[in-house]
Structure formats: structure tokens, C-alpha cells
Design a protein around this motif. Sequence first.
Motif, PDB file in Angstrom:
ATOM      1  N   ALA A 132       0.235   6.236  16.289  1.00  0.00           N
ATOM      2  CA  ALA A 132      -1.135   5.870  15.924  1.00  0.00           C
ATOM      3  C   ALA A 132      -1.660   4.640  16.639  1.00  0.00           C
ATOM      4  O   ALA A 132      -2.858   4.542  16.904  1.00  0.00           O
ATOM      5  N   LEU A 133      -0.784   3.673  16.955  1.00  0.00           N
ATOM      6  CA  LEU A 133      -1.273   2.357  17.360  1.00  0.00           C
ATOM      7  C   LEU A 133      -0.278   1.708  18.309  1.00  0.00           C
ATOM      8  O   LEU A 133       0.939   1.785  18.112  1.00  0.00           O
ATOM      9  N   ARG A 134      -0.816   1.038  19.345  1.00  0.00           N
ATOM     10  CA  ARG A 134       0.037   0.254  20.253  1.00  0.00           C
ATOM     11  C   ARG A 134       0.098  -1.196  19.780  1.00  0.00           C
ATOM     12  O   ARG A 134      -0.932  -1.774  19.425  1.00  0.00           O
ATOM     13  N   VAL A 135       1.288  -1.764  19.797  1.00  0.00           N
ATOM     14  CA  VAL A 135       1.461  -3.156  19.396  1.00  0.00           C
ATOM     15  C   VAL A 135       2.260  -3.908  20.459  1.00  0.00           C
ATOM     16  O   VAL A 135       3.179  -3.353  21.073  1.00  0.00           O
ATOM     17  N   ILE A 136       1.874  -5.148  20.690  1.00  0.00           N
ATOM     18  CA  ILE A 136       2.602  -6.027  21.604  1.00  0.00           C
ATOM     19  C   ILE A 136       3.797  -6.601  20.856  1.00  0.00           C
ATOM     20  O   ILE A 136       3.666  -7.107  19.747  1.00  0.00           O
ATOM     21  N   CYS A 137       4.962  -6.532  21.443  1.00  0.00           N
ATOM     22  CA  CYS A 137       6.141  -7.063  20.773  1.00  0.00           C
ATOM     23  C   CYS A 137       7.162  -7.546  21.811  1.00  0.00           C
ATOM     24  O   CYS A 137       6.936  -7.473  22.997  1.00  0.00           O
TER      25      CYS A 137
ATOM     26  N   THR B  39       4.422   2.031  20.750  1.00  0.00           N
ATOM     27  CA  THR B  39       3.488   2.807  19.953  1.00  0.00           C
ATOM     28  C   THR B  39       4.162   3.162  18.641  1.00  0.00           C
ATOM     29  O   THR B  39       5.268   3.703  18.631  1.00  0.00           O
ATOM     30  N   ILE B  40       3.508   2.846  17.549  1.00  0.00           N
ATOM     31  CA  ILE B  40       4.104   3.040  16.228  1.00  0.00           C
ATOM     32  C   ILE B  40       3.284   4.031  15.406  1.00  0.00           C
ATOM     33  O   ILE B  40       2.090   4.236  15.647  1.00  0.00           O
ATOM     34  N   GLY B  41       3.940   4.618  14.428  1.00  0.00           N
ATOM     35  CA  GLY B  41       3.249   5.419  13.438  1.00  0.00           C
ATOM     36  C   GLY B  41       2.782   4.554  12.282  1.00  0.00           C
ATOM     37  O   GLY B  41       3.310   3.467  12.042  1.00  0.00           O
TER      38      GLY B  41
ATOM     39  N   PRO C 285      -4.675   9.185  21.100  1.00  0.00           N
ATOM     40  CA  PRO C 285      -5.427   8.308  20.185  1.00  0.00           C
ATOM     41  C   PRO C 285      -5.053   6.844  20.311  1.00  0.00           C
ATOM     42  O   PRO C 285      -5.927   5.980  20.312  1.00  0.00           O
ATOM     43  N   ALA C 286      -3.764   6.529  20.420  1.00  0.00           N
ATOM     44  CA  ALA C 286      -3.348   5.126  20.502  1.00  0.00           C
ATOM     45  C   ALA C 286      -3.863   4.463  21.764  1.00  0.00           C
ATOM     46  O   ALA C 286      -4.230   3.279  21.748  1.00  0.00           O
ATOM     47  N   GLU C 287      -3.894   5.204  22.883  1.00  0.00           N
ATOM     48  CA  GLU C 287      -4.331   4.620  24.153  1.00  0.00           C
ATOM     49  C   GLU C 287      -5.830   4.388  24.201  1.00  0.00           C
ATOM     50  O   GLU C 287      -6.319   3.606  25.010  1.00  0.00           O
ATOM     51  N   ARG C 288      -6.581   5.071  23.337  1.00  0.00           N
ATOM     52  CA  ARG C 288      -8.035   4.869  23.317  1.00  0.00           C
ATOM     53  C   ARG C 288      -8.435   3.626  22.520  1.00  0.00           C
ATOM     54  O   ARG C 288      -9.578   3.177  22.614  1.00  0.00           O
ATOM     55  N   LEU C 289      -7.495   3.098  21.738  1.00  0.00           N
ATOM     56  CA  LEU C 289      -7.779   1.927  20.911  1.00  0.00           C
ATOM     57  C   LEU C 289      -7.213   0.667  21.554  1.00  0.00           C
ATOM     58  O   LEU C 289      -6.268   0.731  22.343  1.00  0.00           O
ATOM     59  N   PRO C 290      -7.750  -0.500  21.206  1.00  0.00           N
ATOM     60  CA  PRO C 290      -7.136  -1.745  21.668  1.00  0.00           C
ATOM     61  C   PRO C 290      -5.699  -1.854  21.153  1.00  0.00           C
ATOM     62  O   PRO C 290      -5.361  -1.340  20.076  1.00  0.00           O
ATOM     63  N   ALA C 291      -4.858  -2.508  21.927  1.00  0.00           N
ATOM     64  CA  ALA C 291      -3.524  -2.851  21.438  1.00  0.00           C
ATOM     65  C   ALA C 291      -3.661  -3.973  20.410  1.00  0.00           C
ATOM     66  O   ALA C 291      -4.655  -4.715  20.397  1.00  0.00           O
ATOM     67  N   LEU C 292      -2.654  -4.110  19.569  1.00  0.00           N
ATOM     68  CA  LEU C 292      -2.650  -5.129  18.515  1.00  0.00           C
ATOM     69  C   LEU C 292      -1.504  -6.101  18.751  1.00  0.00           C
ATOM     70  O   LEU C 292      -0.368  -5.680  19.007  1.00  0.00           O
ATOM     71  N   ALA C 293      -1.793  -7.388  18.678  1.00  0.00           N
ATOM     72  CA  ALA C 293      -0.762  -8.426  18.712  1.00  0.00           C
ATOM     73  C   ALA C 293      -0.864  -9.227  17.422  1.00  0.00           C
ATOM     74  O   ALA C 293      -1.963  -9.600  17.003  1.00  0.00           O
ATOM     75  N   VAL C 294       0.271  -9.478  16.795  1.00  0.00           N
ATOM     76  CA  VAL C 294       0.304 -10.111  15.476  1.00  0.00           C
ATOM     77  C   VAL C 294       1.043 -11.436  15.568  1.00  0.00           C
ATOM     78  O   VAL C 294       2.227 -11.469  15.902  1.00  0.00           O
ATOM     79  N   VAL C 295       0.330 -12.525  15.280  1.00  0.00           N
ATOM     80  CA  VAL C 295       0.961 -13.849  15.174  1.00  0.00           C
ATOM     81  C   VAL C 295       1.192 -14.123  13.693  1.00  0.00           C
ATOM     82  O   VAL C 295       0.245 -14.165  12.909  1.00  0.00           O
ATOM     83  N   PRO C 296       2.448 -14.297  13.260  1.00  0.00           N
ATOM     84  CA  PRO C 296       2.723 -14.474  11.835  1.00  0.00           C
ATOM     85  C   PRO C 296       2.153 -15.781  11.298  1.00  0.00           C
ATOM     86  O   PRO C 296       2.426 -16.851  11.823  1.00  0.00           O
ATOM     87  N   GLY C 297       1.334 -15.660  10.241  1.00  0.00           N
ATOM     88  CA  GLY C 297       0.738 -16.857   9.659  1.00  0.00           C
ATOM     89  C   GLY C 297       0.694 -16.820   8.145  1.00  0.00           C
ATOM     90  O   GLY C 297       0.132 -17.710   7.519  1.00  0.00           O
ATOM     91  N   GLY C 298       1.296 -15.790   7.551  1.00  0.00           N
ATOM     92  CA  GLY C 298       1.309 -15.673   6.103  1.00  0.00           C
ATOM     93  C   GLY C 298       2.601 -16.176   5.502  1.00  0.00           C
ATOM     94  O   GLY C 298       3.438 -16.774   6.178  1.00  0.00           O
ATOM     95  N   SER C 299       2.781 -15.900   4.230  1.00  0.00           N
ATOM     96  CA  SER C 299       3.968 -16.393   3.537  1.00  0.00           C
ATOM     97  C   SER C 299       5.179 -15.497   3.740  1.00  0.00           C
ATOM     98  O   SER C 299       6.317 -15.962   3.644  1.00  0.00           O
TER      99      SER C 299
END
Length: 311
Positions: free
Chosen positions: A306-311, A129-131, A83-97
Motif C-alpha cells: 500500500a505505501l512506500r516508507v523510508i527506512c 513497500t509495506i501493507g 498504487p504505492a508508487e503513485r503516492l508520496p513516500a513516507l518518512a517517520v521521525v519518532p517524536g511520541g512517547s
Amino acid sequence: MVNPKATTTSERSRDVLVRALRSEVDLTVEYTRRRGHAVSLARQAAEAGVELVVTLGGDGTVNEAVNGLMTATPPTVDLPRGPAERLPALAVVPGGSTNVFARALGLPREWPDGTSMILEGLRLGRFRTIGLGRADDRYFTFCAGLGLDAAVIREVERARLRGRVSTPGLYLRSAVSHYFVGADRRHPAIRLERPGEPAEAELATVIIQNTAPWTYLGKRAVNPNPEASFDLGLDVMGLRQLHVPSTTRTVTQLLSGSPNPRGRQVLRLHDQTEFTVVASRPQAFQLDGDYLGERQKVRFASVPHALRVIC
């Protein structure tokens, strides 16, 4: 995917970020225009076959993007993949508080450093890949809560609508005010039910974690469940009573250098696959630091790998 109201960035800094990312990838920029917009943007990106979704914003923007990805129907592929490989990877740039999710991944607190780390991760193909956690039909990345913590978030969001700035001091003042004035400390209303286990009844508040920490007060991590991990199930801390002595002791333990909350009034559960929280009266409810109204019953489940993330 850019939240133009991200609290720690300006229009100029967002332009710098876009130019930096465009040097590495074929980039399309979308701006969120209302609450919930990031859900549809991320879902559309996944269903269009995009390989990477980048968010610039706080934990609320990340949560919406994750829910969009997890509810998408990506294009059919010939090769069998998880499932994770079928979805786009996610990259998070911190911009909140606060940026709890990004910091839990090990990303720097400031967006320029976070951007540099993400660009390096893209060049090296570095991801994990994270849960995730799921509360009924909505996913969360790092925490959920019913009771006191969600009520505090509700008060902070109301204060922000009146023009107040989100700061650790605002959270602390809201917590103290609600504890002494708004909370019903005499009649615990929450019950936690697990398959094949006796119910844990008469809980005053419940915190659920998918990773550690639960949140930050400035630079200080607040960690009710320090063993929580993206690689395991969900961790729970519940308080049976909100008496002043026991609550003060628990808060002191949470803010210590080696948090390990314990005591007769503390319930701790580690690496849980599923459980249901039921309340005898409506309770404030939050996911990933966003207040979502009041609930009397929520089913929680761990969603591994569940999801791949760039880190």
C-alpha cells in the motif's frame, strides 16, 4: 509535517531536524493544529505532487498522515505504476512517547538517531513497500483493537487530559483498574466472522496486528502475534474469557522473552485477508493507539503493497 505537541521533542530540536532535512530535500514545514489536521495536510501534499512526506510526532500523527495519503487523488501520470508508487513516500521521525510504527520499521527510538537513519535512507534511495490494515474506511499501520486494550487506551487518554504524563506505569495501572473494576468479564460480547469459516463467538477482547510488535512497555516489546508482518495479512489474538487465572497466564506469556500466547481461552489467527468483528453491545475501539469511541461492528481488511516508507 510537525506535531508541535510531540512529547519527546522541543522547539530547538525541531529546528535542528528541519535544518538537517533541508540540507537534503526541498522542504516545506507544516504544523498540525488539531486532531485530524495531519489527514488534510498529507492529502493536500499528495494531490500537489509532493514526492515525500515526513512526519515528526507519535503514532497518532503517523496514522493521520497515512490516512491522508491513502485517500488522496494524486496527479495523473503517463507511466503505469502501482498504487504505492503513485503516492508520496513516507518518512517517520519518532517524536511520541512510544513510536511503535517507527520502531517496527527498525528505526531508532530517539529522534536524532531516527533522523540520521532517514537522511541516510534518502541519500541511498532506501525504502520498502509495506501493507496496511483497514478498519471500515480508516487505515492503520500496526494495530487495532476492540474491548479491553481499547478501553485501557481510553482511560489513559482521559488521564492525560487531566495532566498525567503517558508512561508505561500509567498504562499498567489503567489496565489493572479497568480489568478489575470496569470490564464485564462474565459476558463475552464479541464475535469474529470470516468468509467461508465458522464464526468465532463469545470473545471478550480482540487485538489485530499488521506487524509485530503490538506495542512496547518502555523498551520491552509486547507481542501477542509475533509472526505478524507488514508483508502479510492481518494477525488476530482474541481472549474468550477474562478469568483471573487464564488472563494472568496469557499476560505472563506476552511478557516472556519468547511470546507465544496459547491456551483454551486464546484465539490466534495468522495472515488474514478480511474478517468482521461484531459485538452484542458497544465496545471500546482503537486504531494505532488512538481511542476512536465505541463500535458494535467493524470490517477489517488487509491492504497489501500500500505505501512506500523510508527506512
